[in-house]
Design an enzyme around this catalytic site. Structure first.
Site, PDB file in Angstrom:
ATOM      1  N   HIS A 183      31.406  40.305  29.582  1.00 23.27           N
ATOM      2  CA  HIS A 183      30.201  39.502  29.702  1.00 23.27           C
ATOM      3  C   HIS A 183      29.442  39.921  30.954  1.00 23.27           C
ATOM      4  O   HIS A 183      29.812  39.524  32.058  1.00 23.27           O
ATOM      5  CB  HIS A 183      30.560  38.013  29.795  1.00 23.27           C
ATOM      6  CG  HIS A 183      30.940  37.390  28.488  1.00 23.27           C
ATOM      7  ND1 HIS A 183      31.714  36.260  28.395  1.00 23.27           N
ATOM      8  CD2 HIS A 183      30.636  37.738  27.216  1.00 23.27           C
ATOM      9  CE1 HIS A 183      31.859  35.931  27.120  1.00 23.27           C
ATOM     10  NE2 HIS A 183      31.231  36.818  26.379  1.00 23.27           N
TER      11      HIS A 183
ATOM     12  N   TYR B 249      34.037  38.344  34.462  1.00 25.77           N
ATOM     13  CA  TYR B 249      35.511  38.438  34.453  1.00 25.77           C
ATOM     14  C   TYR B 249      36.130  38.017  33.116  1.00 25.77           C
ATOM     15  O   TYR B 249      37.137  37.320  33.082  1.00 25.77           O
ATOM     16  CB  TYR B 249      36.121  37.576  35.564  1.00 25.77           C
ATOM     17  CG  TYR B 249      35.380  37.548  36.873  1.00 25.77           C
ATOM     18  CD1 TYR B 249      35.231  38.706  37.637  1.00 25.77           C
ATOM     19  CD2 TYR B 249      34.852  36.364  37.382  1.00 25.77           C
ATOM     20  CE1 TYR B 249      34.581  38.678  38.860  1.00 25.77           C
ATOM     21  CE2 TYR B 249      34.194  36.323  38.599  1.00 25.77           C
ATOM     22  CZ  TYR B 249      34.054  37.482  39.337  1.00 25.77           C
ATOM     23  OH  TYR B 249      33.412  37.437  40.538  1.00 25.77           O
ATOM     24  N   HIS B 250      35.525  38.456  32.022  1.00 23.22           N
ATOM     25  CA  HIS B 250      36.019  38.057  30.703  1.00 23.22           C
ATOM     26  C   HIS B 250      36.369  39.236  29.810  1.00 23.22           C
ATOM     27  O   HIS B 250      35.910  39.299  28.664  1.00 23.22           O
ATOM     28  CB  HIS B 250      34.957  37.215  29.982  1.00 23.22           C
ATOM     29  CG  HIS B 250      34.563  35.986  30.721  1.00 23.22           C
ATOM     30  ND1 HIS B 250      33.345  35.376  30.552  1.00 23.22           N
ATOM     31  CD2 HIS B 250      35.223  35.247  31.641  1.00 23.22           C
ATOM     32  CE1 HIS B 250      33.277  34.310  31.337  1.00 23.22           C
ATOM     33  NE2 HIS B 250      34.400  34.220  32.011  1.00 23.22           N
ATOM     34  N   PRO B 251      37.168  40.185  30.262  1.00 21.39           N
ATOM     35  CA  PRO B 251      37.486  41.307  29.379  1.00 21.39           C
ATOM     36  C   PRO B 251      38.245  40.818  28.148  1.00 21.39           C
ATOM     37  O   PRO B 251      39.089  39.933  28.248  1.00 21.39           O
ATOM     38  CB  PRO B 251      38.373  42.209  30.244  1.00 21.39           C
ATOM     39  CG  PRO B 251      38.989  41.290  31.243  1.00 21.39           C
ATOM     40  CD  PRO B 251      37.937  40.244  31.521  1.00 21.39           C
TER      41      PRO B 251
END
Ligand SMILES: Cc1cc2nc3c(=O)[nH]c(=O)nc-3n(C[C@H](O)[C@H](O)[C@H](O)COP(=O)(O)OP(=O)(O)OC[C@H]3O[C@@H](n4cnc5c(N)ncnc54)[C@H](O)[C@@H]3O)c2cc1C
Ligand SMILES: *[C@@H]1O[C@H](CO)[C@@H](O)[C@H](O)[C@H]1NC(C)=O
Ligand SMILES: *[C@@H]1O[C@H](CO)[C@@H](O)[C@H](O)[C@H]1NC(C)=O
Ligand SMILES: *[C@@H]1O[C@H](CO)[C@@H](O)[C@H](O)[C@H]1NC(C)=O
Length: 611
Positions: free
Chosen positions: A354, A543-545
């Site tokens: 994101h 921080y949304h892999p």
């Protein structure tokens, strides 16, 4: 009688809690924030070097299930599987324990500069992160019991109903919104008045508002009303609109999956948790059956055997790393590194993130009341105030080619907060000297507010690869954001909305004006090319892999099936954010916990142990 026992218990707690005085927290915060400023990021897993190179392995015994990683997914799985009394579960975690500092939501930015973060950065980028030092974005990943949920921003967002229906369209039966909603509800203990039928009150995971709201919260709501955007429960019936942020806190304190789930189960005799233990390999035999794992502590190497399954919950970066180290991955890449291929699967491909634009800050003639530190701590002790909050409000907007009721853009409203501002901002953003001097350092947190803008469904894909066949090396994270220009177009629609929002009557009453962006002056200010340039320089991630071990029907485009079993390997599952086949309309933690709840039931049903 029960009531009386409760009262006595409370009294005891209160006395014990008495040692957590303002002075205790003042010292704790002052010490940890100082350490964070000076913290040197690790560049490898060197702390495990000695153990990993030990010539012999010790026998650690046999367990029904071995779960790798005590993060968001691992904490839920270990808890739910150990509910079956005749199952034994071994939970292995590379990091240490949570403590009173990471429990303070407002301190979350500092946690990235501590040993609770693996310390990753992306590889130098060409399409994005251009304004960051060495063109590398930070890529924090939690490294402790609680995982990334122990260092995250505690935003509780489930995503859109259609996100899950899309998982079904991609070939994964069982994951429709109708089928996953009961699992969201099961975990939740909601303290907010959300939409009827969408919220749980009896679960272990608390959801609260951080209170009181900022003074300028009402300005945001009024501004949205002027644009006919509704105020709503974004975890309910509809998502497009604006809302106070729902957060995973309990009396103001962080609730990671470890605090909420694992703390209820870790004393069970059939659950063994080992911390500071790095799993370096999954042991897969010649028949393609996972038999156990090899792990290492600081000084020693161990082998543990799994009678039923190995479950990898090491997160969307480390699970691909561990799979590839074990021979599960793209054959060409593994051959380059002289790793024997056990299963040729697209592990590490399809990395989705994101993007998060940092260039929408506004100066006002409003001045936030200055709250002194001592008062903030006093308030925290009662579960209130600035230390309990990370993000005031969230808004969701449609753009691009997603269905009409699905958001493409999320924004976070960051109100003027009084002196101090974003803690440790220069390190958090990794901005280069130019942006630190000419942008960050010019912000005034008493008068300025900002919108963090997030693109929820990018088309661009990145990739996780190995640097070498040595588990001591960090993996490569090639983010590759904005390689598709459609992502820029959609992001600019979000920028346009925010600019419109800040030109409403409500925001004009505080004379809001955009803080000048000091770069990209080769372009006409606020033209499309200007914004594209600004976006490519000043965006990192939220921080949304996800997607790096995606679920799907076959091994050419996916790594696990709909039950999260690795294609072509027996007794091996992956359960974490990596299995999302496509992005969700929000941050990832609630969805990960839902996935782990659901798979716990899938496993119990498979072995005929109903919960
Ligand atoms: C700074 C930050 C802010 C965020 N903010 C939010 C937010 O506000 N809301 C939200 O919903 N989401 C947020 N997220 C994302 C969310 O927290 C994650 O998506 C979620 O926690 C991922 O869960 P997971 O189980 O996939 O992985 P993790 O929780 O990362 O768990 C993986 C665990 O495995 C361990 N591990 C890894 N490799 C090994 C190994 N080889 N051996 C042993 N153990 C290993 C790790 O140490 C870790 O504990 C944020 C993330 C970060 C980093
Ligand atoms: C909002 O709705 C009102 C009433 O329907 C309408 O008059 C107004 O033009 C709308 N405003 C915007 C910005 O769409
Ligand atoms: C921030 O703005 C306030 C209010 O205008 C002012 O008093 C203060 O000096 C400013 N701070 C800085 C660092 O410029
Ligand atoms: C801020 O600016 C607005 C618009 O110019 C004005 O109406 C308002 O009185 C100002 N407020 C303060 C505190 O100066």
């Amino acid at each position: 009688m029960k009531v009386l026992a409760g009262a006595v218990f409370c009294l005891v707690l209160y006395t014990v809690g008495g040692s957590f005085t303002s002075e205790y927290y003042e010292n704790l915060i002052s010490q940890r924030t100082t350490e964070a400023r000076a913290y040197e990021m690790p560049e490898s897993n060197v702390e495990f070097q000695r153990g990993a190179s030990s010539p012999e392995s010790n026998d650690f015994g046999s367990y029904d299930f071995i779960v790798v990683g005590a993060g968001s997914a691992g904490s839920v799985l270990a808890t739910r599987l150990s509910e079956v009394p005749d199952w034994s579960v071994l939970l292995l975690e590379a990091g240490g324990e949570e403590d009173d500092f990471n429990a303070i939501p407002g301190m979350f930015p500092y946690l990235q500069f501590s040993d609770m973060n693996w310390g990753y950065f992306t590889t130098p980028q060409t399409n994005c992160c251009l304004g960051m030092r060495d063109r590398r974005c930070p890529a924090p990943r939690g490294k402790s019991v609680g995982g990334s949920g122990a260092i995250n921003a505690v935003l509780y967002v489930r995503g859109n109903a259609k996100d899950y229906d899309k998982w079904v369209e991609l070939g994964n039966p069982g994951w429709s919104h109708e089928e996953v909603l009961p699992y969201f509800v099961k975990s939740e203990n909601s303290q907010i008045h959300g939409d009827e039928g969408y919220h749980g009150k009896g679960g272990v995971w608390d959801v609260e508002y951080a209170l009181p709201p900022a003074e300028t919260f009402s300005t945001l709501i009024d501004a949205n009303a002027e644009l006919n955007a509704t105020t709503l429960d974004y975890n309910g019936l509809r998502q497009l609109g604006v809302s106070k942020t729902q957060t995973n806190i309990k009396h103001g304190k962080r609730q990671s999956a470890a605090t909420a789930f694992l703390d209820n189960s870790r004393k069970r005799e059939n659950l063994k948790l080992v911390t500071r233990a790095l799993v370096t390999k999954i042991d897969i035999d010649a028949e393609g059956v996972a038999r156990g794992v090899i792990f290492t502590t600081r000084d020693q190497k161990f082998v543990a055997r799994a009678a039923k399954e190995v479950i990898v919950s090491a997160g969307a970066v480390n699970s691909p790393q561990l799979l590839m180290l074990s021979g599960v991955g793209p054959r060409d890449h593994l051959e380059d590194l002289e790793i024997e291929t056990v299963a040729d699967l697209p592990v590490g491909r399809n990395l989705q993130e994101h993007p998060h634009f940092l260039g929408l800050n506004f100066r006002t003639n409003y001045t936030a009341p200055s709250s002194d530190f001592g008062t903030a701590i006093e308030e925290y002790l009662t579960g209130l105030g600035p230390l309990t909050t990370t993000a005031e409000a969230l808004g969701f907007l449609h753009a691009g080619d997603v269905p009409d009721d699905v958001p493409m853009i999320k924004y976070i409203f960051n109100p003027p907060s009084g002196p101090g501002g974003v803690p440790i901002a220069d390190r958090i953003y990794n901005f280069d000297d130019d942006l630190v001097t000419n942008y960050l350092n010019k912000m005034n947190s008493s008068t300025d507010f900002g919108f963090s803008l997030i693109l929820l469904h990018p088309k661009s894909r990145g990739r996780i690869t190995l640097k070498s066949n040595d588990p001591i090396d960090f993996p490569n994270i090639d983010l590759n954001m904005f390689s598709e220009s459609e992502d820029i177009d959609n992001f600019i629609e979000g920028i346009d909305f925010v600019l419109k929002l800040t030109q409403t009557e409500a925001f004009r009453r505080m004379d809001a004006s955009l803080v000048e962006i000091p770069i990209c002056d080769q372009f006409e200010p606020y033209s499309r090319s200007f914004w594209e340039c600004a976006v490519r320089h000043m965006s990192m991630t939220l921080y949304h892999p996800c997607g790096t071990t995606a679920m799907g029907p076959d091994g050419t485009t996916s790594v696990v099936d709909g039950d999260l079993k690795v294609h072509g390997i027996d007794n091996l599952r992956v359960v974490d954010a990596g299995v999302f086949p496509s992005t969700i309309s929000g941050p990832t933690n609630a969805a990960v916990i839902m996935v782990a709840e659901k798979i716990s039931d899938v496993i119990k049903n498979y072995y005929d142990k109903t919960s």
